[in-house]
Scaffold this motif. Structure first.
Motif, PDB file in Angstrom:
ATOM      1  N   SER A 161       1.098  -1.170   0.308  1.00  0.00           N
ATOM      2  CA  SER A 161       0.376  -0.071   0.115  1.00  0.00           C
ATOM      3  C   SER A 161       1.349   1.291   0.158  1.00  0.00           C
ATOM      4  O   SER A 161       1.625   1.061   1.059  1.00  0.00           O
ATOM      5  CB  SER A 161      -1.130  -0.288   1.069  1.00  0.00           C
ATOM      6  OG  SER A 161      -1.422   0.969   0.803  1.00  0.00           O
ATOM      7  N   VAL A 162       0.415   2.603  -1.034  1.00  0.00           N
ATOM      8  CA  VAL A 162       1.463   3.232  -0.854  1.00  0.00           C
ATOM      9  C   VAL A 162       0.591   4.632   0.236  1.00  0.00           C
ATOM     10  O   VAL A 162      -0.503   5.011   0.184  1.00  0.00           O
ATOM     11  CB  VAL A 162       1.240   3.930  -2.435  1.00  0.00           C
ATOM     12  CG1 VAL A 162       1.755   5.217  -2.837  1.00  0.00           C
ATOM     13  CG2 VAL A 162       2.053   2.980  -3.393  1.00  0.00           C
ATOM     14  N   ILE A 163       1.846   4.571   0.517  1.00  0.00           N
ATOM     15  CA  ILE A 163       1.568   5.873   1.412  1.00  0.00           C
ATOM     16  C   ILE A 163       1.919   7.508   1.319  1.00  0.00           C
ATOM     17  O   ILE A 163       1.347   8.075   1.843  1.00  0.00           O
ATOM     18  CB  ILE A 163       2.897   5.830   2.662  1.00  0.00           C
ATOM     19  CG1 ILE A 163       2.218   4.367   3.245  1.00  0.00           C
ATOM     20  CG2 ILE A 163       2.892   7.291   3.788  1.00  0.00           C
ATOM     21  CD1 ILE A 163       3.227   4.020   5.043  1.00  0.00           C
ATOM     22  N   THR A 164       2.892   7.596   0.169  1.00  0.00           N
ATOM     23  CA  THR A 164       3.204   8.491  -0.869  1.00  0.00           C
ATOM     24  C   THR A 164       4.256   7.991  -1.492  1.00  0.00           C
ATOM     25  O   THR A 164       5.180   6.927  -1.241  1.00  0.00           O
ATOM     26  CB  THR A 164       3.753   9.810   0.667  1.00  0.00           C
ATOM     27  OG1 THR A 164       3.882  11.262  -1.008  1.00  0.00           O
ATOM     28  CG2 THR A 164       4.916   9.163   0.620  1.00  0.00           C
ATOM     29  N   ALA A 165       3.929   9.123  -2.707  1.00  0.00           N
ATOM     30  CA  ALA A 165       4.998   9.010  -3.807  1.00  0.00           C
ATOM     31  C   ALA A 165       5.752  10.284  -4.040  1.00  0.00           C
ATOM     32  O   ALA A 165       5.094  11.640  -3.735  1.00  0.00           O
ATOM     33  CB  ALA A 165       3.927   8.478  -5.749  1.00  0.00           C
ATOM     34  N   ILE A 166       6.211  10.479  -5.449  1.00  0.00           N
ATOM     35  CA  ILE A 166       7.112  11.732  -4.942  1.00  0.00           C
ATOM     36  C   ILE A 166       6.200  13.051  -5.586  1.00  0.00           C
ATOM     37  O   ILE A 166       6.016  14.246  -4.526  1.00  0.00           O
ATOM     38  CB  ILE A 166       8.000  11.903  -6.224  1.00  0.00           C
ATOM     39  CG1 ILE A 166       9.089  13.632  -5.475  1.00  0.00           C
ATOM     40  CG2 ILE A 166       7.496  11.858  -7.642  1.00  0.00           C
ATOM     41  CD1 ILE A 166      10.347  13.015  -6.796  1.00  0.00           C
ATOM     42  N   GLY A 167       4.806  12.980  -5.487  1.00  0.00           N
ATOM     43  CA  GLY A 167       4.079  14.092  -5.750  1.00  0.00           C
ATOM     44  C   GLY A 167       3.384  14.612  -4.892  1.00  0.00           C
ATOM     45  O   GLY A 167       2.685  15.277  -4.643  1.00  0.00           O
ATOM     46  N   GLN A 168       3.351  13.430  -4.299  1.00  0.00           N
ATOM     47  CA  GLN A 168       2.338  13.915  -2.644  1.00  0.00           C
ATOM     48  C   GLN A 168       3.328  13.970  -1.460  1.00  0.00           C
ATOM     49  O   GLN A 168       2.728  13.990  -0.515  1.00  0.00           O
ATOM     50  CB  GLN A 168       1.149  12.779  -2.071  1.00  0.00           C
ATOM     51  CG  GLN A 168       0.297  12.876  -3.849  1.00  0.00           C
ATOM     52  CD  GLN A 168       1.150  12.027  -4.947  1.00  0.00           C
ATOM     53  OE1 GLN A 168       1.715  10.795  -4.509  1.00  0.00           O
ATOM     54  NE2 GLN A 168       0.603  12.529  -5.776  1.00  0.00           N
ATOM     55  N   VAL A 169       4.818  14.448  -1.918  1.00  0.00           N
ATOM     56  CA  VAL A 169       5.561  14.274  -0.491  1.00  0.00           C
ATOM     57  C   VAL A 169       5.028  15.099   0.744  1.00  0.00           C
ATOM     58  O   VAL A 169       4.846  15.602   1.799  1.00  0.00           O
ATOM     59  CB  VAL A 169       6.799  13.870  -0.564  1.00  0.00           C
ATOM     60  CG1 VAL A 169       8.001  14.689   0.623  1.00  0.00           C
ATOM     61  CG2 VAL A 169       7.218  12.964  -1.326  1.00  0.00           C
ATOM     62  N   GLY A 170       4.240  16.377  -0.352  1.00  0.00           N
ATOM     63  CA  GLY A 170       4.956  17.848   0.091  1.00  0.00           C
ATOM     64  C   GLY A 170       5.847  18.205   1.059  1.00  0.00           C
ATOM     65  O   GLY A 170       5.962  19.286   1.531  1.00  0.00           O
ATOM     66  N   TRP A 171       6.740  18.584  -0.243  1.00  0.00           N
ATOM     67  CA  TRP A 171       7.823  18.754   0.577  1.00  0.00           C
ATOM     68  C   TRP A 171       8.088  20.520   0.957  1.00  0.00           C
ATOM     69  O   TRP A 171       7.598  21.745  -0.374  1.00  0.00           O
ATOM     70  CB  TRP A 171       8.971  19.040  -0.617  1.00  0.00           C
ATOM     71  CG  TRP A 171      10.305  17.567  -0.636  1.00  0.00           C
ATOM     72  CD1 TRP A 171       9.800  16.960  -2.008  1.00  0.00           C
ATOM     73  CD2 TRP A 171      10.728  16.054  -0.151  1.00  0.00           C
ATOM     74  NE1 TRP A 171      10.302  15.477  -2.858  1.00  0.00           N
ATOM     75  CE2 TRP A 171      10.385  15.950  -0.446  1.00  0.00           C
ATOM     76  CE3 TRP A 171      10.418  16.918   1.475  1.00  0.00           C
ATOM     77  CZ2 TRP A 171      10.862  14.330  -0.502  1.00  0.00           C
ATOM     78  CZ3 TRP A 171      11.603  15.222   1.824  1.00  0.00           C
ATOM     79  CH2 TRP A 171      11.791  14.072   1.033  1.00  0.00           C
ATOM     80  N   VAL A 172       8.519  20.850   2.080  1.00  0.00           N
ATOM     81  CA  VAL A 172       9.155  22.043   2.576  1.00  0.00           C
ATOM     82  C   VAL A 172      10.603  22.866   2.553  1.00  0.00           C
ATOM     83  O   VAL A 172      11.119  22.251   3.191  1.00  0.00           O
ATOM     84  CB  VAL A 172       8.442  22.835   3.094  1.00  0.00           C
ATOM     85  CG1 VAL A 172       8.182  24.635   3.740  1.00  0.00           C
ATOM     86  CG2 VAL A 172       6.877  22.330   3.118  1.00  0.00           C
ATOM     87  N   GLY A 173      11.012  23.818   1.320  1.00  0.00           N
ATOM     88  CA  GLY A 173      12.455  23.690   2.028  1.00  0.00           C
ATOM     89  C   GLY A 173      12.392  25.311   2.523  1.00  0.00           C
ATOM     90  O   GLY A 173      11.786  25.898   3.283  1.00  0.00           O
ATOM     91  N   VAL A 174      13.296  24.516   3.767  1.00  0.00           N
ATOM     92  CA  VAL A 174      14.039  24.984   4.439  1.00  0.00           C
ATOM     93  C   VAL A 174      15.716  26.493   4.350  1.00  0.00           C
ATOM     94  O   VAL A 174      16.370  25.454   4.869  1.00  0.00           O
ATOM     95  CB  VAL A 174      13.909  24.977   5.386  1.00  0.00           C
ATOM     96  CG1 VAL A 174      14.420  25.579   6.857  1.00  0.00           C
ATOM     97  CG2 VAL A 174      12.297  24.762   6.126  1.00  0.00           C
ATOM     98  N   ASP A 175      15.947  27.280   4.243  1.00  0.00           N
ATOM     99  CA  ASP A 175      16.822  27.956   3.694  1.00  0.00           C
ATOM    100  C   ASP A 175      17.656  28.387   5.372  1.00  0.00           C
ATOM    101  O   ASP A 175      17.254  28.783   6.233  1.00  0.00           O
ATOM    102  CB  ASP A 175      17.275  28.820   2.994  1.00  0.00           C
ATOM    103  CG  ASP A 175      18.625  29.845   3.051  1.00  0.00           C
ATOM    104  OD1 ASP A 175      19.727  29.099   2.231  1.00  0.00           O
ATOM    105  OD2 ASP A 175      19.238  30.557   3.691  1.00  0.00           O
TER     106      ASP A 175
END
Length: 828
Positions: A715-729
């Motif tokens: 069962s897929v928990i997430t794939a790359i399009g749904q990871v929800g990445w947020v960048g922090v510098d």
């Protein structure tokens, strides 16, 4: 009896009105006809109840267009993890969205029946009573049209429901239901007012009835009834709208949809709309929808308006537009917004582009709700009427000058001929140059314009690889020049292509005969009306639904970049049974089809991570680290990172050393389940000043988290399009992670490092429940109008299987189910 009656009539007690222009809220003490329908106001208020169903979440509030119309040859659902559901044609009769449409439409019919049964009760002017009667008849007929379009044969109910214990009644043959639809709509056409009586499109008008009658007749002329005599009726009704003189095309295609976002009306173009208002953040009337929220230009900036960008356009649609056609880059947006910023990131790959027809940046009501808005949904536009007339007339006697002219009017408007005259439709790269490490500026000068064109460039491997037009300009009198300038690189040159006065018009090959013109209209309806909830029905009535979906799947498999090849899923799954929604389905007891797990959303399994990467400009090593935390609070900033405990799990993975799509291997995440908290995953990029070594660039190609279950299903928990990445510098803002809508994050190192600073940058995921699973689903077997004598399935693995058959039928006011189970033992 008393309980039933209260339940039926309390559906009228709702807090807001879809027809916000002319009716108010129902009184809270209204419970039965005996003490209601006493005056004209109460009758009109009850009419609001009939309209209100249109805006329900099961219909135009969300589900009907966001699930049932998202997977056609025009678009696909941009969620690579979605393997079950209406959006990928893998569902059964137990699906909540299928049931929701059925219940909502019959609720609307019940409301109309109650109103019509009591319409003569109040004392009021007969002319006003006739208008209410006409609108109620039309709305009931329209709900039946939606029912038959989705389910085929349905129970035809024309009186209010009397008892909760009514026995199930037979479905009425399709032809009889359509006979009632035509009768009700034709009667309504003589009763309702012209649209000029209202000057807004939310109420049923004479033009709306005539235009929808043309649509109904085209449906009857096509599959499954194939009553070809109805083409003449379709042409008649469409021509009545045209000859009324009340309607014309808005010269600006994009303004139509900006008007929807701003609650503005242009009744010359927009003939009928589902009205929404408010956004739940203000007091007063709020009836909200989700246009531009679910499918729109992706981005999370609250000032622009959050959009999940869940729809992408297909290459099939993108490729049938001419470059001169301005509708292409409006309907299939050429950019998205970078995270929570207002920075536009331009896409150059067709299938990576989000649907852009409704854009939240144009909403006027602030502050903006992240999930809801008041954008109206279009049900009938004048361009649709022109195309329906051309189609019907072509089927009667082939292409003629009048029909061709109507199609050309639509195409000319799409190319902006009235507003823009001669404009720029392409910037062509002559020489890509070399040495570009930052995107150069593109300037278009000269040419005698009234509005100057603008464009933006993209680079790859040090060269200018693409130039995208942002504004096409207007009324150029000569060819302008293109200047490409920047802080790095040199040698790139380009020229432009200018439109001409007739380049939007049909060419002789497109109108040579009936077959050629039919094909032209099939494509033109898609170019003009895409994403407006019409394509699936069109393809079905033309008898080409499965064929077109299979072709779209083939295009995705052969031509899409790796990140979007999953877009073939709807076409891979589809078959003729999907022309209608199912009423019989089966759970075969195999992995993923266990009836006992149909509502299961968590299960203990083995959580695993895998991803692929590429590194370029290698120099410094150990610059990318894979991190995990179970106590990160979701505060995506430097302080939030510092406050959390992070485990470095880089040693569990294989990272690229220069080879593209280097597989990480399978990474066991079981040790993070014990905390009983959600898991956050992150990539930490860390580079240092060094006089000779480069800080490298990293590209994340894929990223998958799965739950491998004991029964053998993954069962897929997430794939790359749904990871929800947020960048922090954290250090050095000149080097940051870029996160496109695909989720394929990149960070570009700084090349020759003699003047570089230290860098630290993170991308952090949304929280994951490592025990989450997708629900098991069954297999749809039979629709309302298909025959199923028997069903055969061969089991290949020995074991004991519980097979569950579910049959859905209809009573007067609800759907009911019969469930039968059989236990099978398969011997070795």
């Amino acid at each position: 009896m008393k309980i039933k009656l209260s339940l039926l009539l309390l559906v009228f007690v709702f807090s807001i009105s879809s027809c916000k222009k002319y009716l108010e809220v129902l009184p809270k003490d209204f419970v039965s006809p005996e003490n209601y329908f006493n005056n004209e106001t109460e009758l009109n208020t009850a009419l609001v109840g009939v309209y209100d169903i249109m805006g329900s979440s099961a219909l135009y509030g969300e589900i009907l267009w966001s699930q049932f119309e998202v997977a056609t040859d025009e678009s696909f659902y941009r969620q690579s993890t979605t393997t079950l559901g209406v959006q990928v044609y893998n569902y059964d009769s137990n699906n909540s969205s299928v049931a929701g449409i059925w219940k909502a439409l019959y609720a609307g019919i019940e409301r109309a029946n109650i109103l019509l049964a009591n319409i003569d009760k109040p004392s009021m002017p007969e002319a006003n009573r006739s208008v209410v009667r006409g609108e109620a008849l039309f709305l009931r007929a329209y709900y039946y049209y939606l029912l038959t379009s989705n389910f085929g044969d349905v129970p035809l109910i024309l009186e209010p429901t009397k008892s909760v214990n009514n026995p199930e009644i037979a479905r009425t043959p399709l032809k009889e239901v359509y006979g009632q639809i035509l009768s009700d709509m034709t009667t309504a056409e003589g009763l309702v007012k012209p649209i000029t009586a209202y000057n807004f499109a939310g109420r049923v008008s004479k033009s709306a009835v005539q235009g929808i009658l043309a649509r109904v007749c085209l449906k009857m002329a096509g599959n499954p009834l194939n009553d070809k005599t109805k083409y003449a009726d379709a042409a008649k009704w469409a021509k009545m709208v045209i000859n009324s003189g009340l309607h014309s095309l808005n010269p600006s295609y994009e303004q139509i949809f900006i008007n929807h976002m701003q609650d503005k009306y242009d009744i010359k173009e927009g003939i009928w709309e589902v009205e929404f208002t408010g956004n739940l953040l203000q007091s007063g009337v709020n009836e909200t929808g989700r246009l531009g929220v679910l499918g729109g230009l992706a981005g999370t900036n609250d000032e622009i308006g959050n959009s999940y960008g869940q729809w992408n356009g297909t290459r099939v649609l993108y490729d049938i537009y001419k470059p001169q056609d301005l509708r292409r880059d409006w309907n299939i947006g050429s950019y998205y917004y970078s995270g929570a910023t207002k920075t536009k990131v331009f896409q150059t790959v067709a299938e990576a582009k989000s649907v852009g027809k409704w854009r939240r940046e144009y909403e006027l009501l602030t502050p903006k709700n992240r999930n809801y808005n008041g954008a109206n949904f279009p049900l009938l536009r004048y361009s649709d009427v022109l195309l329906m007339y051309a189609e019907a007339q072509n089927e009667i006697s082939g292409p003629d000058a009048e029909s061709i002219n109507y199609v050309n009017l639509v195409r000319q408007r799409g190319a902006g001929k009235i507003l823009n005259g001669t404009n720029i439709y392409a910037v062509n790269i002559v020489n890509g140059g070399s040495g570009y490490t930052t995107v150069p500026n593109v300037t278009i000068n000269g040419g005698g314009f009234t509005t100057q064109a603008t464009a933006t460039a993209a680079i790859a491997n040090g060269r200018v690889s693409a130039i995208t037009i942002v504004t096409p300009g207007a009324f150029y009198t000569s060819v302008p020049t293109v200047t490409i300038s920047g802080t790095s690189g040199a040698g790139a040159t380009a020229n432009v292509s200018l439109s001409t006065a007739t380049d939007a018009d049909l060419i002789p090959a497109e109108t040579a005969n009936q077959t050629a013109f039919r094909s032209t209209i099939i494509d033109e309806r898609s170019r003009e009306l895409c994403y407006e909830g019409l394509r699936r029905g069109d393809l079905i009535r033309w008898g080409i639904f499965v064929e077109r979906m299979k072709n779209s799947a083939s295009v995705a498999t052969l031509r899409y970049i790796a990140a979007f090849k999953y877009a073939s899923r709807p076409g891979d799954n589809i078959s003729e049974k999907h022309n209608l929604l199912p009423i019989i389905s089966v759970y075969r007891g195999i992995a993923g089809e266990n009836y006992d797990f149909k509502n299961r959303i968590t299960a203990e399994g083995l959580p695993q991570l895998n991803f692929t990467t590429l590194v370029q400009n290698t120099g410094e090593t150990n610059t990318l680290r894979l991190m995990a935390s179970t106590n990160f609070t979701g505060k995506y900033d430097v302080a939030g990172i510092a406050a959390a405990s992070w485990t470095d799990i880089t040693s569990r993975a294989t990272l690229s050393t220069g080879t593209d799509n280097t597989a990480s291997g399978t990474i066991d995440l079981s040790d993070f389940k014990g905390a009983g908290k959600p898991l956050y995953l992150a990539f930490k990029y860390q580079g240092y000043f060094h006089p000779t070594l480069k800080q490298p660039s990293w590209f994340l190609r894929t990223f998958n988290v799965n739950n491998v279950l004991p029964e053998g299903r993954t069962s897929v928990i997430t794939a790359i399009g749904q990871v929800g990445w947020v960048g922090v510098d954290v250090k050095n803002p000149t080097v940051v992670w870029g996160v496109p809508a695909t989720g394929q994050a990149t960070i570009n190192g700084t090349g020759a490092d003699a003047v570089n600073e230290d860098n630290e940058d993170w991308i952090i995921s949304r929280p994951f429940n490592l025990s989450s699973v997708s629900t098991d689903t069954g297999l749809g077997l039979k629709t309302a109008t298909t025959y199923l004598a028997n069903y055969t399935y061969a089991y290949t693995i020995p074991g004991t299987y519980t097979v569950t058959f579910i049959a859905t039928n209809a009573s007067r006011d609800e759907d009911s189910q019969v469930i039968k189970q059989v236990k099978l033992t398969v011997e070795p």
